[in-house]
Design a protein around this motif. Structure first.
Motif, PDB file in Angstrom:
ATOM      1  N   LYS A  72      -4.856   2.587  -5.692  1.00  0.00           N
ATOM      2  CA  LYS A  72      -4.643   3.525  -4.589  1.00  0.00           C
ATOM      3  C   LYS A  72      -3.148   3.756  -4.354  1.00  0.00           C
ATOM      4  CE  LYS A  72      -8.803   2.655  -1.766  1.00  0.00           C
ATOM      5  NZ  LYS A  72      -9.122   4.012  -1.317  1.00  0.00           N
ATOM      6  N   THR A  73      -2.372   2.699  -4.442  1.00  0.00           N
ATOM      7  CA  THR A  73      -0.925   2.802  -4.229  1.00  0.00           C
ATOM      8  C   THR A  73      -0.269   3.626  -5.336  1.00  0.00           C
ATOM      9  OG1 THR A  73      -0.965   0.618  -3.167  1.00  0.00           O
ATOM     10  CG2 THR A  73       1.179   1.481  -3.796  1.00  0.00           C
ATOM     11  N   ILE A  74      -0.687   3.399  -6.570  1.00  0.00           N
ATOM     12  CA  ILE A  74      -0.167   4.183  -7.708  1.00  0.00           C
ATOM     13  C   ILE A  74      -0.516   5.660  -7.525  1.00  0.00           C
ATOM     14  CG2 ILE A  74      -0.403   4.608 -10.193  1.00  0.00           C
ATOM     15  CD1 ILE A  74      -0.970   1.558 -10.488  1.00  0.00           C
ATOM     16  N   GLY A 121       0.830  -1.205   0.000  1.00  0.00           N
ATOM     17  CA  GLY A 121       0.000   0.000   0.000  1.00  0.00           C
ATOM     18  C   GLY A 121       0.860   1.247   0.000  1.00  0.00           C
ATOM     19  N   PRO A 122       0.227   2.414   0.056  1.00  0.00           N
ATOM     20  CA  PRO A 122       0.964   3.689   0.061  1.00  0.00           C
ATOM     21  C   PRO A 122       1.990   3.749   1.181  1.00  0.00           C
ATOM     22  CG  PRO A 122      -1.377   4.074  -0.268  1.00  0.00           C
ATOM     23  CD  PRO A 122      -1.238   2.621   0.068  1.00  0.00           C
ATOM     24  N   VAL A 135       9.089  -5.118  -4.301  1.00  0.00           N
ATOM     25  CA  VAL A 135       8.846  -5.221  -5.739  1.00  0.00           C
ATOM     26  C   VAL A 135       7.715  -4.321  -6.231  1.00  0.00           C
ATOM     27  CG1 VAL A 135       7.359  -7.269  -5.513  1.00  0.00           C
ATOM     28  CG2 VAL A 135       8.567  -6.834  -7.668  1.00  0.00           C
ATOM     29  N   ILE A 136       6.605  -4.214  -5.494  1.00  0.00           N
ATOM     30  CA  ILE A 136       5.496  -3.386  -5.972  1.00  0.00           C
ATOM     31  C   ILE A 136       5.863  -1.901  -5.970  1.00  0.00           C
ATOM     32  CG2 ILE A 136       3.161  -2.569  -5.420  1.00  0.00           C
ATOM     33  CD1 ILE A 136       2.383  -5.437  -4.801  1.00  0.00           C
ATOM     34  N   PRO A 137       6.308  -1.314  -4.849  1.00  0.00           N
ATOM     35  CA  PRO A 137       6.670   0.113  -4.898  1.00  0.00           C
ATOM     36  C   PRO A 137       7.853   0.398  -5.819  1.00  0.00           C
ATOM     37  CG  PRO A 137       7.254  -0.847  -2.774  1.00  0.00           C
ATOM     38  CD  PRO A 137       6.405  -1.852  -3.478  1.00  0.00           C
ATOM     39  N   SER A 138       8.811  -0.525  -5.878  1.00  0.00           N
ATOM     40  CA  SER A 138       9.959  -0.331  -6.766  1.00  0.00           C
ATOM     41  C   SER A 138       9.525  -0.293  -8.224  1.00  0.00           C
ATOM     42  CB  SER A 138      10.983  -1.445  -6.543  1.00  0.00           C
ATOM     43  OG  SER A 138      12.032  -1.362  -7.480  1.00  0.00           O
ATOM     44  N   TYR A 159      -3.975  -5.426   1.445  1.00  0.00           N
ATOM     45  CA  TYR A 159      -3.814  -3.970   1.527  1.00  0.00           C
ATOM     46  C   TYR A 159      -3.599  -3.540   2.977  1.00  0.00           C
ATOM     47  CZ  TYR A 159      -4.644   0.935   0.272  1.00  0.00           C
ATOM     48  OH  TYR A 159      -4.521   2.285   0.063  1.00  0.00           O
ATOM     49  N   ILE A 160      -2.805  -2.503   3.177  1.00  0.00           N
ATOM     50  CA  ILE A 160      -2.383  -2.076   4.507  1.00  0.00           C
ATOM     51  C   ILE A 160      -3.558  -1.730   5.428  1.00  0.00           C
ATOM     52  CG2 ILE A 160      -2.031   0.292   3.646  1.00  0.00           C
ATOM     53  CD1 ILE A 160      -0.063  -1.486   6.492  1.00  0.00           C
TER      54      ILE A 160
END
Length: 301
Positions: free
Chosen positions: A294-296, A173-174, A181-184, A208-209
């Motif tokens: 949401k994370t994007i 999540g944010p 891997v996802i945020p990177s 999700y967080i």
């Protein structure tokens, strides 16, 4: 108003737990090595800086706070693959955890202790992990988590402290740790950087967080002690997630994959959340695609 102490309060899980319990009208004492991720709430909580996670020097502050709940989310190492198989996992984390246990033993009223474990404790999986199965960790990260789990369990049993051990499975999540891997991948796609990854054919469980934080609250407010998996209960192929991110952010930036897989890395990490659902009213609210979007969006802000 209940009081909750959260170690590792500046980390991804810790920060979100601080904000969640603050919004639920709990009084918060956060402990961490720094507070840069908490700047928006520092005026609403108590915060203590603990250098190198050494708690003995701040024991009087913890005892003064008299927490009803202690959530031990602080842990050195494990966020990066290269850190998971070093003996430093034991050298720094086990003494710190023991120090914390000895401090909360001195409280006027026994608190509820919640330790944050890991699915790495289970080891190699071929079916969804259940809390009742025997743990066989594959690396020192998983073994050190399991070791402290057993230390804390017996300590709490002997000292009449309510004991709960939560095992999160790939919380995202944010504000997630940028090397994962996802945020990177999101950051590199936004910056139009070339992306080269391994096979990414692993099957994982992602949650999700916000759902994680709701689960921790549900576990804290439940009278049942023991181990709880916190996961979606679903299976996702990592490459499919990355393809989705690619389409959402930059279709023209082609992610390249090679045939290399990480040594001793499980190819299947998924869990059952049946126990959590049966003992609490919790259930996940954010599906994977919504959570990824949401994370994007938070990364663009």
């Amino acid at each position: 108003m209940k009081r909750v102490l959260i170690t590792g309060a500046n980390g991804f899980l810790g920060k979100n737990l601080v904000i969640h319990f603050l919004n639920k009208n709990y009084k918060i004492l956060g402990i961490s090595r720094n507070s840069n991720n908490l700047k928006n709430v520092l005026n609403k909580i108590e915060f203590i800086q603990a250098k190198e996670n050494q708690y003995d020097s701040i024991s009087s502050d913890i005892i003064r706070f008299q927490p009803d709940i202690v959530i031990h989310a602080g842990w050195d190492g494990g966020n990066n693959y290269k850190d998971t198989n070093t003996l430093d996992q034991f050298k720094s984390n086990i003494p710190t955890g023991i120090s914390l246990l000895n401090i909360i033993k001195q409280l006027n009223k026994p608190p509820t202790f919640v330790g944050v474990g890991s699915f790495a404790e289970y080891g190699m999986l071929t079916t969804k992990a259940r809390e009742s199965q025997i743990e066989r960790p594959l690396n020192f990260y998983g073994l050190s988590k399991y070791t402290f789990k057993e230390i804390s369990r017996l300590f709490c049993q002997y000292n009449n402290i309510h004991w709960k051990w939560v095992r999160p499975c790939y919380i995202y999540g944010p504000g997630d740790i940028h090397t994962r891997v996802i945020p990177s991948t999101i950051n590199n796609l936004i910056k139009k950087n070339p992306i080269k990854l391994d096979k990414c054919n692993v099957t994982l469980d992602y949650l999700y967080i916000d759902d994680f934080c709701n689960a921790v609250q549900a576990i804290v407010e439940n009278n049942t002690n023991g181990v709880y998996n916190i996961c979606s209960g679903k299976e996702y192929r990592l490459k499919d997630i990355l393809i989705f991110l690619n389409k959402q952010i930059d279709k023209n930036n082609k992610i390249s994959y090679n045939d290399i897989s990480r040594k001793l890395a499980p190819q299947y990490v998924c869990g059952s959340n049946t126990k959590l659902k049966k003992t609490t009213a919790w259930k996940p609210k954010i599906d994977l695609k919504t959570g990824l979007i949401k994370t994007i969006q938070s990364t663009h802000e």
